[in-house]
Design a protein around this motif. Sequence first.
Motif, PDB file in Angstrom:
ATOM      1  N   LEU A  79       0.819  -1.214   0.000  1.00 47.61           N
ATOM      2  CA  LEU A  79       0.000   0.000   0.000  1.00 47.61           C
ATOM      3  C   LEU A  79       0.853   1.265   0.000  1.00 47.61           C
ATOM      4  O   LEU A  79       0.354   2.352  -0.298  1.00 47.61           O
ATOM      5  N   GLY A  80       2.129   1.129   0.366  1.00 43.67           N
ATOM      6  CA  GLY A  80       3.018   2.287   0.325  1.00 43.67           C
ATOM      7  C   GLY A  80       2.989   3.147   1.582  1.00 43.67           C
ATOM      8  O   GLY A  80       2.590   2.702   2.664  1.00 43.67           O
ATOM      9  N   GLU A  81       3.371   4.389   1.428  1.00 44.06           N
ATOM     10  CA  GLU A  81       3.561   5.295   2.557  1.00 44.06           C
ATOM     11  C   GLU A  81       2.278   5.586   3.337  1.00 44.06           C
ATOM     12  O   GLU A  81       2.338   6.083   4.467  1.00 44.06           O
ATOM     13  N   VAL A  82       1.130   5.301   2.758  1.00 42.28           N
ATOM     14  CA  VAL A  82      -0.123   5.577   3.475  1.00 42.28           C
ATOM     15  C   VAL A  82      -0.253   4.761   4.754  1.00 42.28           C
ATOM     16  O   VAL A  82      -1.065   5.081   5.617  1.00 42.28           O
ATOM     17  N   ILE A  83       0.564   3.707   4.887  1.00 41.87           N
ATOM     18  CA  ILE A  83       0.457   2.869   6.083  1.00 41.87           C
ATOM     19  C   ILE A  83       1.178   3.472   7.286  1.00 41.87           C
ATOM     20  O   ILE A  83       0.993   2.998   8.410  1.00 41.87           O
ATOM     21  N   VAL A  84       2.006   4.483   7.077  1.00 43.11           N
ATOM     22  CA  VAL A  84       2.856   4.999   8.155  1.00 43.11           C
ATOM     23  C   VAL A  84       2.066   5.445   9.389  1.00 43.11           C
ATOM     24  O   VAL A  84       2.408   5.062  10.514  1.00 43.11           O
ATOM     25  N   PRO A  85       1.006   6.255   9.263  1.00 44.36           N
ATOM     26  CA  PRO A  85       0.269   6.658  10.469  1.00 44.36           C
ATOM     27  C   PRO A  85      -0.306   5.482  11.254  1.00 44.36           C
ATOM     28  O   PRO A  85      -0.244   5.460  12.492  1.00 44.36           O
ATOM     29  N   ALA A  86      -0.861   4.521  10.541  1.00 38.01           N
ATOM     30  CA  ALA A  86      -1.437   3.352  11.218  1.00 38.01           C
ATOM     31  C   ALA A  86      -0.347   2.538  11.906  1.00 38.01           C
ATOM     32  O   ALA A  86      -0.536   2.040  13.029  1.00 38.01           O
ATOM     33  N   LEU A  87       0.798   2.392  11.259  1.00 34.85           N
ATOM     34  CA  LEU A  87       1.901   1.659  11.869  1.00 34.85           C
ATOM     35  C   LEU A  87       2.440   2.388  13.086  1.00 34.85           C
ATOM     36  O   LEU A  87       2.793   1.766  14.093  1.00 34.85           O
ATOM     37  N   ARG A  88       2.512   3.713  13.003  1.00 37.16           N
ATOM     38  CA  ARG A  88       3.026   4.501  14.123  1.00 37.16           C
ATOM     39  C   ARG A  88       2.190   4.246  15.375  1.00 37.16           C
ATOM     40  O   ARG A  88       2.726   4.067  16.475  1.00 37.16           O
TER      41      ARG A  88
END
Length: 244
Positions: free
Chosen positions: A179-188
């Motif tokens: 999915l790319g960079e859009v996952i960063v907030p959820a992972l954080r």
Amino acid sequence: MTITEQGQDTGAGAGAGSGTDAETVRALRGLEDGRASVRLRAALAIGSTPDPRYVDMLVERCAVEPEFSVRDMLTWALTRHPVSRTLPALLGEVRSERAQARSQALHTLSKLGDPRAWPAITREVLSDADVEVARSAWRAAVVLVPEGEEPALAAELVTQLGRGERGTQLSLSRALVALGEVIVPALRAATMADDPRVRTHALATRQLLRDPEAGFGFAVEEAKRIVALGGSGGEGHGTDQEGR
């Protein structure tokens, strides 16, 4: 109705004496043969000469076929048929009580890549109690997700972090990374979860996003080290080490 019975009925109604119909009936019977090699050849024959009349039989066989190679050929055979015929049958199987039927239908939908299948990728499907169904759903989701829905899908997928053994976790990480960079907030957010398995999996996934060549095993070991030190991998907690 068994595949053999279906073949007999169809042959009788369509001139079973013709070479083409006779070959198709033999192929359908072959799907029920006790030998995997025969079933494999039968699926290949049906896919090589697609006939919408037999889509239901292919879908039904997917639900019970024990051999992976044969199931893969059945999926290929289904992709050779008109989507207008295969899509409704596969969507029905996603709601089946049989786990293999759900898993194989989702796998085939990912191969078809038709966006009309997206509504079938529900929260319940993504968190299916059967691991193989869930893994198929994750893979299908990243193929079918409409533009703009990626953040919502990422938020749903991270609820499965920490689930299962290494292979299951790798499947989820790959789906998220796709999915790319859009996952960063959820992972954080997941890196601060109470469950250390969730934190470890989230950190490993973020490492894969940053450095896909690192490998999942390395990413997990780095994540375990950070969690053992009491960090979340965020700013001031090992970001430099993770970014190597």
